[in-house]
Design an enzyme around this catalytic site. Structure first.
Site, PDB file in Angstrom:
ATOM      1  N   ARG A 230      46.072  47.443  24.698  1.00 57.12           N
ATOM      2  CA  ARG A 230      46.202  48.400  23.613  1.00 57.12           C
ATOM      3  C   ARG A 230      47.638  48.379  23.092  1.00 57.12           C
ATOM      4  O   ARG A 230      48.575  48.170  23.869  1.00 57.12           O
ATOM      5  CB  ARG A 230      45.883  49.827  24.093  1.00 57.12           C
ATOM      6  CG  ARG A 230      44.409  50.109  24.317  1.00 57.12           C
ATOM      7  CD  ARG A 230      43.623  50.163  22.997  1.00 57.12           C
ATOM      8  NE  ARG A 230      42.220  50.447  23.190  1.00 57.12           N
ATOM      9  CZ  ARG A 230      41.246  49.532  23.269  1.00 57.12           C
ATOM     10  NH1 ARG A 230      41.530  48.257  23.149  1.00 57.12           N
ATOM     11  NH2 ARG A 230      39.990  49.903  23.438  1.00 57.12           N
ATOM     12  N   HIS A 278      43.179  42.296  16.549  1.00 58.64           N
ATOM     13  CA  HIS A 278      42.289  42.945  17.534  1.00 58.64           C
ATOM     14  C   HIS A 278      40.932  42.224  17.586  1.00 58.64           C
ATOM     15  O   HIS A 278      39.879  42.828  17.372  1.00 58.64           O
ATOM     16  CB  HIS A 278      42.105  44.437  17.198  1.00 58.64           C
ATOM     17  CG  HIS A 278      41.662  45.243  18.376  1.00 58.64           C
ATOM     18  ND1 HIS A 278      42.061  46.550  18.601  1.00 58.64           N
ATOM     19  CD2 HIS A 278      40.826  44.950  19.410  1.00 58.64           C
ATOM     20  CE1 HIS A 278      41.504  47.002  19.697  1.00 58.64           C
ATOM     21  NE2 HIS A 278      40.741  46.050  20.219  1.00 58.64           N
TER      22      HIS A 278
HETATM   23  P1  NDP Z   1      38.922  48.176  34.075  1.00 60.12           P
HETATM   24  O1  NDP Z   1      38.867  49.664  34.130  1.00 60.12           O
HETATM   25  O2  NDP Z   1      37.793  47.402  34.678  1.00 60.12           O
HETATM   26  O3  NDP Z   1      40.253  47.669  34.784  1.00 60.12           O
HETATM   27  C1  NDP Z   1      41.458  48.341  34.661  1.00 60.12           C
HETATM   28  C2  NDP Z   1      42.466  47.760  35.629  1.00 60.12           C
HETATM   29  O4  NDP Z   1      43.727  48.397  35.395  1.00 60.12           O
HETATM   30  C3  NDP Z   1      42.099  48.022  37.083  1.00 60.12           C
HETATM   31  O5  NDP Z   1      42.447  46.894  37.871  1.00 60.12           O
HETATM   32  C4  NDP Z   1      42.993  49.200  37.460  1.00 60.12           C
HETATM   33  O6  NDP Z   1      43.354  49.268  38.834  1.00 60.12           O
HETATM   34  C5  NDP Z   1      44.226  48.891  36.629  1.00 60.12           C
HETATM   35  N1  NDP Z   1      45.031  50.108  36.397  1.00 60.12           N
HETATM   36  C6  NDP Z   1      44.691  51.199  35.673  1.00 60.12           C
HETATM   37  N2  NDP Z   1      45.677  52.106  35.716  1.00 60.12           N
HETATM   38  C7  NDP Z   1      46.660  51.568  36.483  1.00 60.12           C
HETATM   39  C8  NDP Z   1      47.925  52.017  36.912  1.00 60.12           C
HETATM   40  N3  NDP Z   1      48.403  53.218  36.560  1.00 60.12           N
HETATM   41  N4  NDP Z   1      48.655  51.217  37.709  1.00 60.12           N
HETATM   42  C9  NDP Z   1      48.187  49.996  38.094  1.00 60.12           C
HETATM   43  N5  NDP Z   1      46.985  49.511  37.712  1.00 60.12           N
HETATM   44  C10 NDP Z   1      46.239  50.286  36.920  1.00 60.12           C
HETATM   45  O7  NDP Z   1      39.120  47.795  32.542  1.00 60.12           O
HETATM   46  P2  NDP Z   1      38.633  46.471  31.771  1.00 60.12           P
HETATM   47  O8  NDP Z   1      39.112  45.301  32.532  1.00 60.12           O
HETATM   48  O9  NDP Z   1      37.202  46.552  31.446  1.00 60.12           O
HETATM   49  O10 NDP Z   1      39.431  46.631  30.382  1.00 60.12           O
HETATM   50  C11 NDP Z   1      40.843  46.654  30.332  1.00 60.12           C
HETATM   51  C12 NDP Z   1      41.328  46.973  28.929  1.00 60.12           C
HETATM   52  O11 NDP Z   1      41.195  45.846  28.071  1.00 60.12           O
HETATM   53  C13 NDP Z   1      40.553  48.056  28.182  1.00 60.12           C
HETATM   54  O12 NDP Z   1      40.943  49.346  28.606  1.00 60.12           O
HETATM   55  C14 NDP Z   1      40.939  47.797  26.738  1.00 60.12           C
HETATM   56  O13 NDP Z   1      42.107  48.530  26.415  1.00 60.12           O
HETATM   57  C15 NDP Z   1      41.268  46.314  26.718  1.00 60.12           C
HETATM   58  N6  NDP Z   1      40.313  45.548  25.891  1.00 60.12           N
HETATM   59  C16 NDP Z   1      40.777  44.933  24.762  1.00 60.12           C
HETATM   60  C17 NDP Z   1      39.925  44.168  23.979  1.00 60.12           C
HETATM   61  C18 NDP Z   1      40.426  43.426  22.804  1.00 60.12           C
HETATM   62  O14 NDP Z   1      39.623  42.907  22.000  1.00 60.12           O
HETATM   63  N7  NDP Z   1      41.724  43.284  22.601  1.00 60.12           N
HETATM   64  C19 NDP Z   1      38.500  44.026  24.302  1.00 60.12           C
HETATM   65  C20 NDP Z   1      38.137  44.695  25.537  1.00 60.12           C
HETATM   66  C21 NDP Z   1      39.013  45.431  26.289  1.00 60.12           C
HETATM   67  P3  NDP Z   1      42.236  49.507  39.982  1.00 60.12           P
HETATM   68  O15 NDP Z   1      41.371  48.252  39.980  1.00 60.12           O
HETATM   69  O16 NDP Z   1      43.020  49.627  41.218  1.00 60.12           O
HETATM   70  O17 NDP Z   1      41.470  50.727  39.568  1.00 60.12           O
HETATM   71  C1  OXD Z   2      37.439  47.331  23.643  1.00 65.39           C
HETATM   72  C2  OXD Z   2      38.049  46.726  22.460  1.00 65.39           C
HETATM   73  O1  OXD Z   2      38.062  48.192  24.259  1.00 65.39           O
HETATM   74  O2  OXD Z   2      37.318  46.028  21.696  1.00 65.39           O
HETATM   75  O3  OXD Z   2      36.304  46.934  23.993  1.00 65.39           O
HETATM   76  O4  OXD Z   2      39.233  46.867  22.231  1.00 65.39           O
END
Ligand code: NDP
Ligand code: OXD
Length: 315
Positions: A230, A278
């Site tokens: 993001r 994006h």
């Molecule tokens: P998940 O919830 O599966 O994974 C999040 C990861 O971040 C986990 O490993 C979590 O740790 C870690 N995390 C969260 N908070 C912290 C913190 N404070 N300190 C350390 N680690 C942290 O999310 P996704 O993988 O499904 O998605 C990730 C992001 O990708 C989405 O939130 C979105 O913003 C972005 N995205 C962007 C897209 C684009 O087109 N550009 C498309 C899809 C997604 P733990 O495993 O220990 O809980």
């Molecule tokens: C998502 C994105 O969060 O598209 O899936 O950014």
């Protein structure tokens, strides 16, 4: 006989057909109303599906039972201070989405690693230059911030290209060939060993502006940053300063604090920054519709919903 449920679709009206058509096909009994297009009684809404619904909208629906996100990231819901936290929020988890994110990350890591931008310049100048020093993949360390649904696949795909991989998360992970760093205490050590840093964190109060001047100063000289999570993770001015000072070698950015990226943004024309709008992964509306339809079916028979957001963690 179960009562007919009503789903509120909260998306830009001009895009609504992307979801109304598959919803009608998959769930002909579901009554779908489109926010901003159709008249509806707020008391009649059982479920909602959207990405960044307007502030206060969900709190105005007294009989809402569950909310389905069109995105993996749910920051667009949680930014609403009135989000009714008694209502489960289901985020979008889809293997195809993760695979597309991995393609994007592998592609941009390789473009940087293989110095493709330099060869693009040589081509424009009609220069035949073979004297570019090669880089060894197994000497190049990539760090993935956020090793969840998407980060795990990204790390595995890059590992399979022989990069030295590590991931940073809240909790410790056991992924073969991917060194695990966990918690704030291990962030600096993780950054110190990341020649390419990829951000795949959810945007929460803890992770906002995590890509800042301090973090950049902890990366090795000439490190490269890829942000696909993001825009709120990145302090854009700090990134430009770290690149212009010569400490970072460049960045690829798919997400921005303000989207669409304003014409006035210096990111558009920075010669060491690649901007994409994006599009790292474009989710399939049919799969999103199915996710909601399946969730509603589970909810109606009292089964637990999958991928429910933990409001205390913020993701
Ligand atoms: P998940 O919830 O599966 O994974 C999040 C990861 O971040 C986990 O490993 C979590 O740790 C870690 N995390 C969260 N908070 C912290 C913190 N404070 N300190 C350390 N680690 C942290 O999310 P996704 O993988 O499904 O998605 C990730 C992001 O990708 C989405 O939130 C979105 O913003 C972005 N995205 C962007 C897209 C684009 O087109 N550009 C498309 C899809 C997604 P733990 O495993 O220990 O809980
Ligand atoms: C998502 C994105 O969060 O598209 O899936 O950014």
């Amino acid at each position: 006989m179960t009562a007919r449920s009503t789903l509120l679709l909260a998306v830009p009206v001009s895009w609504a057909g992307l979801w109304t058509a598959p919803l009608a096909e998959m769930a002909p009994d579901l009554n779908v109303v489109v926010q901003g297009r159709d008249e509806y009684d707020p008391k009649a809404i059982d479920y909602a599906l959207g990405f960044r619904p307007e502030t206060g909208l969900l709190a105005s629906l007294p009989n809402l039972k569950a909310v389905f996100s069109l995105g993996a990231g749910v920051d667009g819901f949680l930014v609403d201070p009135n989000y009714p936290k008694r209502i489960p929020l289901v985020r979008f988890v889809d293997h195809q989405l993760s695979r597309e994110m991995a393609q994007y990350c592998v592609m941009h890591a390789l473009i940087h690693h293989r110095q493709q931008r330099l060869f693009d310049t040589f081509q424009k100048e009609k220069k035949w230059r073979q004297s570019v020093p090669p880089r060894r993949t197994d000497d190049t360390r990539i760090g993935v911030l956020g090793i969840g649904e998407i980060g795990t696949i990204v790390a595995k795909r890059l590992r399979d290209h022989d990069f030295k991989m590590a991931g940073w998360s809240r909790t410790r992970k056991q992924i073969p060939g991917v060194e695990s760093f966990a918690g704030h205490e291990e962030l600096q050590k993780f950054l110190n060993r990341s020649d390419i840093l990829i951000c795949l964190l959810p945007l929460t109060a803890d992770t906002r502006h995590i890509l800042n001047a301090k973090a950049f100063s902890q990366l090795p000289k000439d490190a490269f940053v890829i942000n696909v999570a993001r825009g709120g993770h990145l302090k854009e001015d700090d990134l430009i300063a770290a690149i212009d000072s010569g400490h970072l070698s460049g960045a690829t950015l798919d997400v921005f604090e303000t989207e669409p990226l304003p014409d006035s943004s210096p990111l558009w024309s920075h010669h060491k920054i690649t901007v994409t709008p994006h599009v790292a992964a474009i989710s399939d509306p049919r799969v999103m519709a199915k996710n909601a339809v399946d969730g509603i079916a589970r909810h109606k028979v009292g089964k637990p919903l999958d991928n429910v957001v933990d409001f205390a963690r913020g993701y």
